[in-house]
Design an enzyme around this catalytic site. Sequence first.
Site, PDB file in Angstrom:
ATOM      1  N   ASP A  41       0.849  -1.195   0.000  1.00 31.60           N
ATOM      2  CA  ASP A  41       0.000   0.000   0.000  1.00 31.60           C
ATOM      3  C   ASP A  41       0.886   1.247   0.000  1.00 31.60           C
ATOM      4  O   ASP A  41       1.772   1.392   0.845  1.00 31.60           O
ATOM      5  CB  ASP A  41      -0.915  -0.005   1.241  1.00 31.60           C
ATOM      6  N   SER A  82      -7.114   3.938  -1.279  1.00 31.14           N
ATOM      7  CA  SER A  82      -6.902   2.491  -1.248  1.00 31.14           C
ATOM      8  C   SER A  82      -8.197   1.722  -1.504  1.00 31.14           C
ATOM      9  O   SER A  82      -8.156   0.575  -1.957  1.00 31.14           O
ATOM     10  CB  SER A  82      -6.321   2.064   0.100  1.00 31.14           C
ATOM     11  N   THR A 135      -7.986  -1.960   1.849  1.00 27.11           N
ATOM     12  CA  THR A 135      -7.401  -2.886   0.864  1.00 27.11           C
ATOM     13  C   THR A 135      -7.934  -4.313   1.033  1.00 27.11           C
ATOM     14  O   THR A 135      -8.502  -4.873   0.081  1.00 27.11           O
ATOM     15  CB  THR A 135      -5.862  -2.846   0.918  1.00 27.11           C
ATOM     16  N   GLU A 256      -0.837  -8.077   2.052  1.00 25.81           N
ATOM     17  CA  GLU A 256      -0.613  -6.630   1.948  1.00 25.81           C
ATOM     18  C   GLU A 256       0.441  -6.133   2.944  1.00 25.81           C
ATOM     19  O   GLU A 256       0.340  -6.384   4.140  1.00 25.81           O
ATOM     20  CB  GLU A 256      -1.921  -5.864   2.203  1.00 25.81           C
ATOM     21  N   ASP A 261       2.236   2.778   3.205  1.00 25.49           N
ATOM     22  CA  ASP A 261       1.364   3.944   3.024  1.00 25.49           C
ATOM     23  C   ASP A 261       1.394   4.871   4.239  1.00 25.49           C
ATOM     24  O   ASP A 261       1.460   6.085   4.096  1.00 25.49           O
ATOM     25  CB  ASP A 261      -0.057   3.436   2.769  1.00 25.49           C
ATOM     26  N   HIS A 265       2.246   8.827   4.594  1.00 29.15           N
ATOM     27  CA  HIS A 265       1.358   9.848   5.179  1.00 29.15           C
ATOM     28  C   HIS A 265       2.071  10.623   6.293  1.00 29.15           C
ATOM     29  O   HIS A 265       1.846  11.814   6.470  1.00 29.15           O
ATOM     30  CB  HIS A 265       0.089   9.197   5.744  1.00 29.15           C
ATOM     31  N   HIS A 329      -1.562  10.825  -1.025  1.00 27.44           N
ATOM     32  CA  HIS A 329      -1.318   9.939  -2.161  1.00 27.44           C
ATOM     33  C   HIS A 329      -0.913  10.754  -3.384  1.00 27.44           C
ATOM     34  O   HIS A 329      -1.242  11.925  -3.480  1.00 27.44           O
ATOM     35  CB  HIS A 329      -2.593   9.161  -2.509  1.00 27.44           C
TER      36      HIS A 329
END
Length: 365
Positions: A41, A82, A135, A256, A261, A265, A329
């Site tokens: 991710d 996502s 996800t 995953e 991710d 962030h 993102h």
Amino acid sequence: MVLLNCGSSRSAVINGEAPAHTIPNSNKEKTAKNLILMIGDGMGLTQITAGIYDNNNFLNFEKFPVTGLMKTHSYDNLVTDSAAGGTAMACGVKTYNNGIGVDKDGIPVKSILEQAEEKKMMTGIVVTSALVNATPATFMAHQKLRAFTEPIAEEIANSGVDFLVGGGKKYFDRRDSDERNLIKEMESKGYQIEDFIKNRRIEDVSIDSAKRFVYFTADDDPLTKITGRDYLPYASKMGAEFLKSRSENGFFMMIEGSQIDLGGHATNFKYVMSELKDFDQAIKAVLEFAEADGETLVIVTADHETGGLTIKEGSKLKKIKSDFAYGRHSGTMVPVFAYGPGSEKFTGIFDNTELYRKMKAALAL
Ligand code: MG
Ligand code: ZN
């Protein structure tokens, strides 16, 4: 490519040997019996590049014989979240950001995992987020909004997925919206239920007699790799072996690396690198399984990039100077890596909904 693979023409900043790592691709043109989809991710090309240099110029990503590039935009936004990114890969449709397993009008669309189940294949999900997170949810649930976490937990409990590892226990047994205990309900459906309290390490759990298996790794979000989470590589291999040993018709598993991710962030480079390297160890474990098995297609990709990460001038091996555009993102294409029967389909530039169709074709679903 040539610069990095060929010792004689390599640039002076890259020291040390860099042998050719690629695993030769056997059994081309065949369909795969099993498929393991691995999603990092927020894992863009820069995250992988930085990870390779930060790891002294090698990660297991380099072993894949087939690579491609994937467009990630959602139905309503060039920059996906996502939920829409997962839905595109899981269900083959473009949806709006926040949509889980539904099309742009909010209508449920069957996922590849659900279609595999209908064909009597075994199924598995292993994540480093809560199981109700966007996800994994896109493979098991259909909700108009990703925020509907308790309805998503209910769908997961009813999904029939055979091997589940991830966080989010409280959405199953301490619910705000009703008094149900979904864990008890899953137990009555034949699941062996384990969690981080009963067995701190998944390595200590015996699943020899389990028909179906769940291990909750946290009440909500699992730990970061830096603060002690260490189950992803082990659980990935455990899942593949569990599903293979109980399946005549093959299996579909989604793994995953959820928190690459979150590092983006947080615009926290160390967080991104630690999560990426953990994901790379899971890739290593899965490739070892697939090489020995010979009937498993392995796909590694991302739902989108997070952070607009860049590698700056002055960077050295193991001393990357990085910067983030912002803690959100980005809309850049993401890489796709493939190994095993059917992998040759995953080259070139294609859409994330096309990934779904290529996976279905590879499994002859
Ligand atoms: Mg995710
Ligand atoms: Zn994100």
